[in-house]
Design a protein around this motif. Structure first.
Motif, PDB file in Angstrom:
ATOM      1  N   THR A 333      26.807  49.131  47.671  1.00  0.00           N
ATOM      2  CA  THR A 333      27.601  47.687  48.290  1.00  0.00           C
ATOM      3  C   THR A 333      27.704  46.342  47.779  1.00  0.00           C
ATOM      4  O   THR A 333      28.106  45.155  48.019  1.00  0.00           O
ATOM      5  CB  THR A 333      26.717  47.746  49.703  1.00  0.00           C
ATOM      6  OG1 THR A 333      25.816  47.968  50.008  1.00  0.00           O
ATOM      7  CG2 THR A 333      27.152  49.015  51.096  1.00  0.00           C
ATOM      8  N   THR A 334      26.878  46.537  46.440  1.00  0.00           N
ATOM      9  CA  THR A 334      26.477  45.656  46.159  1.00  0.00           C
ATOM     10  C   THR A 334      27.764  45.109  45.131  1.00  0.00           C
ATOM     11  O   THR A 334      28.359  45.266  44.709  1.00  0.00           O
ATOM     12  CB  THR A 334      25.501  45.906  44.933  1.00  0.00           C
ATOM     13  OG1 THR A 334      25.175  46.785  43.976  1.00  0.00           O
ATOM     14  CG2 THR A 334      24.204  46.235  45.767  1.00  0.00           C
TER      15      THR A 334
ATOM     16  N   LYS B   5      38.798  32.196  35.797  1.00  0.00           N
ATOM     17  CA  LYS B   5      40.629  32.706  35.177  1.00  0.00           C
ATOM     18  C   LYS B   5      40.673  32.750  36.255  1.00  0.00           C
ATOM     19  O   LYS B   5      40.722  33.824  36.086  1.00  0.00           O
ATOM     20  CB  LYS B   5      40.129  33.159  34.045  1.00  0.00           C
ATOM     21  CG  LYS B   5      39.807  31.656  32.826  1.00  0.00           C
ATOM     22  CD  LYS B   5      40.635  32.817  31.026  1.00  0.00           C
ATOM     23  CE  LYS B   5      39.149  31.952  30.538  1.00  0.00           C
ATOM     24  NZ  LYS B   5      38.974  33.286  29.424  1.00  0.00           N
ATOM     25  N   ASN B   6      42.103  32.515  36.847  1.00  0.00           N
ATOM     26  CA  ASN B   6      43.177  33.166  37.671  1.00  0.00           C
ATOM     27  C   ASN B   6      42.056  33.771  38.206  1.00  0.00           C
ATOM     28  O   ASN B   6      43.245  34.867  38.635  1.00  0.00           O
ATOM     29  CB  ASN B   6      43.896  33.841  36.686  1.00  0.00           C
ATOM     30  CG  ASN B   6      44.638  32.703  35.666  1.00  0.00           C
ATOM     31  OD1 ASN B   6      44.685  31.768  35.785  1.00  0.00           O
ATOM     32  ND2 ASN B   6      44.612  33.571  34.807  1.00  0.00           N
ATOM     33  N   ILE B   7      40.960  34.133  38.915  1.00  0.00           N
ATOM     34  CA  ILE B   7      41.201  34.541  40.712  1.00  0.00           C
ATOM     35  C   ILE B   7      41.387  34.862  41.352  1.00  0.00           C
ATOM     36  O   ILE B   7      42.257  33.414  42.315  1.00  0.00           O
ATOM     37  CB  ILE B   7      39.229  33.731  40.201  1.00  0.00           C
ATOM     38  CG1 ILE B   7      38.280  34.349  39.475  1.00  0.00           C
ATOM     39  CG2 ILE B   7      38.740  34.886  41.966  1.00  0.00           C
ATOM     40  CD1 ILE B   7      38.040  35.784  39.787  1.00  0.00           C
ATOM     41  N   SER B   8      41.836  35.775  42.158  1.00  0.00           N
ATOM     42  CA  SER B   8      42.265  35.902  43.322  1.00  0.00           C
ATOM     43  C   SER B   8      41.494  37.219  43.837  1.00  0.00           C
ATOM     44  O   SER B   8      41.113  37.710  44.026  1.00  0.00           O
ATOM     45  CB  SER B   8      43.522  36.509  42.942  1.00  0.00           C
ATOM     46  OG  SER B   8      44.684  35.993  42.745  1.00  0.00           O
ATOM     47  N   LYS B   9      41.976  36.605  45.744  1.00  0.00           N
ATOM     48  CA  LYS B   9      40.925  37.987  46.307  1.00  0.00           C
ATOM     49  C   LYS B   9      41.939  37.706  47.514  1.00  0.00           C
ATOM     50  O   LYS B   9      41.701  36.450  48.277  1.00  0.00           O
ATOM     51  CB  LYS B   9      39.106  37.514  47.002  1.00  0.00           C
ATOM     52  CG  LYS B   9      38.374  38.236  47.555  1.00  0.00           C
ATOM     53  CD  LYS B   9      38.253  39.410  46.877  1.00  0.00           C
ATOM     54  CE  LYS B   9      37.715  39.504  47.929  1.00  0.00           C
ATOM     55  NZ  LYS B   9      36.933  41.513  47.500  1.00  0.00           N
ATOM     56  N   ARG B  45      31.036  33.958  46.102  1.00  0.00           N
ATOM     57  CA  ARG B  45      30.574  35.695  46.439  1.00  0.00           C
ATOM     58  C   ARG B  45      30.496  35.939  45.481  1.00  0.00           C
ATOM     59  O   ARG B  45      29.982  36.870  44.632  1.00  0.00           O
ATOM     60  CB  ARG B  45      30.509  36.005  48.137  1.00  0.00           C
ATOM     61  CG  ARG B  45      30.010  34.881  49.250  1.00  0.00           C
ATOM     62  CD  ARG B  45      30.530  36.105  49.918  1.00  0.00           C
ATOM     63  NE  ARG B  45      29.824  37.423  49.853  1.00  0.00           N
ATOM     64  CZ  ARG B  45      29.131  38.283  50.662  1.00  0.00           C
ATOM     65  NH1 ARG B  45      28.180  37.202  50.893  1.00  0.00           N
ATOM     66  NH2 ARG B  45      29.750  39.191  50.230  1.00  0.00           N
ATOM     67  N   ILE B  46      31.855  35.572  45.130  1.00  0.00           N
ATOM     68  CA  ILE B  46      32.658  36.178  44.162  1.00  0.00           C
ATOM     69  C   ILE B  46      31.625  35.720  42.468  1.00  0.00           C
ATOM     70  O   ILE B  46      31.601  36.811  41.850  1.00  0.00           O
ATOM     71  CB  ILE B  46      34.034  36.528  42.847  1.00  0.00           C
ATOM     72  CG1 ILE B  46      34.605  36.597  44.358  1.00  0.00           C
ATOM     73  CG2 ILE B  46      34.569  36.343  42.098  1.00  0.00           C
ATOM     74  CD1 ILE B  46      36.296  36.425  44.326  1.00  0.00           C
ATOM     75  N   LEU B  52      33.977  41.712  44.608  1.00  0.00           N
ATOM     76  CA  LEU B  52      34.012  42.106  43.414  1.00  0.00           C
ATOM     77  C   LEU B  52      35.666  41.109  43.569  1.00  0.00           C
ATOM     78  O   LEU B  52      36.527  41.289  44.589  1.00  0.00           O
ATOM     79  CB  LEU B  52      35.210  43.369  43.436  1.00  0.00           C
ATOM     80  CG  LEU B  52      33.459  44.149  42.578  1.00  0.00           C
ATOM     81  CD1 LEU B  52      33.590  45.628  43.092  1.00  0.00           C
ATOM     82  CD2 LEU B  52      32.878  43.859  41.066  1.00  0.00           C
ATOM     83  N   PRO B  53      36.329  40.584  42.105  1.00  0.00           N
ATOM     84  CA  PRO B  53      37.739  39.998  42.898  1.00  0.00           C
ATOM     85  C   PRO B  53      38.559  40.090  42.486  1.00  0.00           C
ATOM     86  O   PRO B  53      38.067  41.879  41.555  1.00  0.00           O
ATOM     87  CB  PRO B  53      37.845  38.625  41.496  1.00  0.00           C
ATOM     88  CG  PRO B  53      37.032  39.198  40.550  1.00  0.00           C
ATOM     89  CD  PRO B  53      35.708  40.194  41.276  1.00  0.00           C
TER      90      PRO B  53
END
Lengths: 334, 300
Positions: A333-334, B5-9, B45-46, B52-53
């Motif tokens: 989860t981290t 750089k070009n982060i998408s989520k 948060r990323i 994670l992105p």
């Protein structure tokens, strides 16, 4: 190490400062034990009975006295006919009516055979069964003593000895049971709740961003509850011993060690909604199964470590498995 | 210091961030400005290695947020949007707990937090849950700073805090910036944007513009007219009915008006409002504020 220490200290602050947690930890086990001990019983006492004595001779008087002085029964009323029986039961207070036939004593001596009728209120079948068997026991016992030459007709009495719990005391049953229940509640449930609480309060975010390792967080959560559980176990065994007279025939240290082993697996609290046929097999991965067995064996049988080896290995294995799963899951989860 | 750089989520089907790129220089006070749900928290948060992105890269001080997350955790101080301290622990206990967790002591870094902490020190025995909003804020900031981070990331630190405490808070951030700490802060308040060195305007997971607040307003070429009258509510409604109105927004005590073109004159509006019996009318042209720019960018 310093981090872990400070984490555990913080955890203790949480527990000690929350009245509800304290109540669950210490209030519930004690009340539960005391309630189970005094309310739920397999023994009977002070059961109200009515007697219809058609004979009213010396023998029936003595049997009646014997019944009433046993402590199990209280005479509610003497009946003069069979008519009132149903009405008496309907009132609910009287659980058993004893009817002695005419000339009971004389018949017994002359013919070696006399009838006594036991009518019980079977709305509580368990109680009815207990009441009648107690009565039968007392009556037979009396007749045997008074008339040793009499052969009890058509009756072979099995002599039953209840090993490890001679008097079938229910306290012997529920002290280990409550202990398992409480340890389950405290160790597994409270540990899980305290982790959930971190998530709800948003503090988990900060813990996750901190350099704390998952293993430190999990151990930091489990250890305080472990210590409290040991204290709790001690209290339960003490109450069992001093209030209900349940002896601990085995080693107290061994008992605690096995308990610790169980507690070491926080986070396994999964409700079993239904119990299908394969449940018996599935039960072998249920730690409580082993815990119950061990608790009973140590408390009642006085079993030593090697008698418990099978359970010990099974429980250790499960403990390691669940703890690793918890750490692995946390890391994910981290 | 921070490079995105070009982060998408996306969360299931909702896309929270789309191809975001931005750069934060060392010792800069960088503001991420946008309404609720714009994707500010997701981006933070990323960066904080909590999420994670889906695609793209981000580095903090040259450390990759995905692969070097452990090292990043030692150099950042994070203050989540919600008050995230132990409410049942006292001020003092919270501070020393976080100090120990980061392998340091309160004394070691006391210099850094002194200016902030001395204000709540009289209440150090009080449980954190019993502090006022402003004091909670100061404690949270102290805890985020206790390990002397290189980068401070603050997610909407002033939401739900009174105006005076907000002002104080930004003054504290300015002081920290002078001590060489890079600060990345998000806020839904436009008036806080001008206090940043650089701002990124974000909406619906997209960056609208990144520049200094001054440049952002300078780039904006539209004519803004602000107005006031005794009946503000009626004023807004009447203005919206005005033929040449393009946008009308309430801005505190005033209404900001943008015409369909920049040829709409103040006198024209004055006349229009007089006819509708508005009293004490004030109409004047003002230079655009960052909020005007944002409102305009959002519409496009």
């Amino acid at each position: 190490m310093k981090q872990l220490k400070s984490f555990i200290k913080k955890e203790f602050f949480h527990i000690l400062r929350d009245p509800r947690t304290m109540l669950i930890l210490f209030g519930i086990p004690i009340t539960q034990l005391l309630i189970f001990g005094t309310v739920i019983k397999n023994e009977i006492s002070d059961v109200h009975i009515a007697i219809y004595d058609q004979s009213k001779d010396e023998t029936t008087m003595q049997i009646t006295n014997k019944l009433l002085s046993s402590g199990y029964f209280i005479l509610n009323q003497n009946l003069e006919s069979t008519d009132g029986i149903e009405a008496i039961f309907k009132k609910g207070k009287v659980k058993q009516v004893i009817v002695f036939e005419n000339d009971f004593g004389q018949k017994l001596i002359r013919e070696g055979n006399a009838s006594v009728q036991l009518i019980a209120d079977a709305t509580d079948p368990n109680l009815a069964r207990l009441v009648t068997s107690y009565t039968t026991g007392i009556v037979n016992d009396y007749i045997k003593k008074m008339h040793p030459n009499l052969q009890m007709p058509l009756k072979t009495e099995p002599e039953v000895r209840m090993y490890f719990n001679e008097e079938m005391k229910s306290a012997y049953q529920f002290v280990p049971g409550t202990m398992a229940l409480i340890l389950m509640l405290i160790s597994a449930l409270m540990t899980s709740i305290s982790i959930t609480r971190e998530k709800e309060m948003g503090t988990m975010e900060i813990l996750l961003v901190s350099p704390l390792k998952p293993v430190q967080i999990i151990i930091g959560k489990v250890l305080p509850y472990l210590i409290l559980s040991i204290i709790n176990g001690f209290i339960i065994v003490s109450i069992g011993h001093f209030v209900f007279g349940v002896p601990v025939t085995g080693s107290f240290v061994l008992l605690m060690l096995e308990t610790i082993l169980f507690i070491l697996m926080g986070g396994i609290f999964t409700p079993v909604e239904s119990m299908p046929s394969w449940a018996q097999i599935a039960n072998h991965i249920n730690p409580i199964y082993y815990l119950m067995r061990m608790l009973r064996m140590i408390i009642l049988k006085g079993s030593g470590f090697f008698d418990l080896l099978e359970e010990f290995i099974a429980l250790s294995g499960l403990g390691i498995l669940f703890l690793s799963l918890a750490i692995w899951k946390y890391r994910k989860t981290t | 210091m921070i490079e995105v750089k070009n982060i998408s989520k996306s969360y299931k089907k909702t896309s929270a961030l789309q191809n975001i790129s931005l750069e934060v220089q060392e010792s800069e006070l960088f503001g991420l400005i946008g309404p609720d749900g714009a994707g500010k928290t997701t981006l933070m948060r990323i960066l904080m290695t909590l999420l994670l992105p889906d695609s793209g890269d981000a580095t903090i001080n040259g450390l990759n947020v995905v692969t070097d997350f452990k090292k990043i955790r030692h150099i950042v101080g994070y203050m989540p949007g919600r008050f995230s301290l132990y409410q049942d622990l006292s001020v003092e206990e919270n501070l020393s707990f976080f100090a120990t967790v980061f392998g340091t002591t309160v004394e070691e870094n006391y210099d850094l937090i002194r200016d902030i902490y001395y204000q709540i020190e009289p209440f150090k025995k009080r449980r954190a849950g019993k502090l006022s909003g402003g004091m909670k804020q100061k404690l949270a900031l102290s805890c985020a700073l206790i390990h002397s981070p290189k980068i401070l990331v603050l997610d909407e630190p002033t939401t739900g805090v009174d105006a005076v405490s907000r002002k104080e808070f930004w003054e504290m951030l300015k002081k920290l910036q002078q001590k060489g700490i890079t600060i990345f802060v998000s806020t839904p308040y436009m008036d806080e944007a001008i206090l940043c060195d650089q701002v990124a305007l974000i909406q619906n997971g997209k960056i609208l513009d990144v520049d200094s607040p001054k440049r952002i307003t300078e780039k904006f070429q539209r004519k803004i007219i602000r107005m006031r009258s005794d009946e503000m509510f009626r004023l807004i409604n009447d203005l919206r009915k005005f033929k040449k109105a393009e946008s009308v927004f309430a801005f505190g005590q005033y209404v900001h008006f943008t015409g369909i073109n920049d040829d709409v004159e103040e006198s024209e509006l004055d006349l229009y409002l007089e006819k509708l019996n508005h009293k004490n009318v004030l109409v004047e042209e003002i230079p655009p504020e960052i909020e005007d720019v944002f409102m305009n960018l959002m519409k496009q």
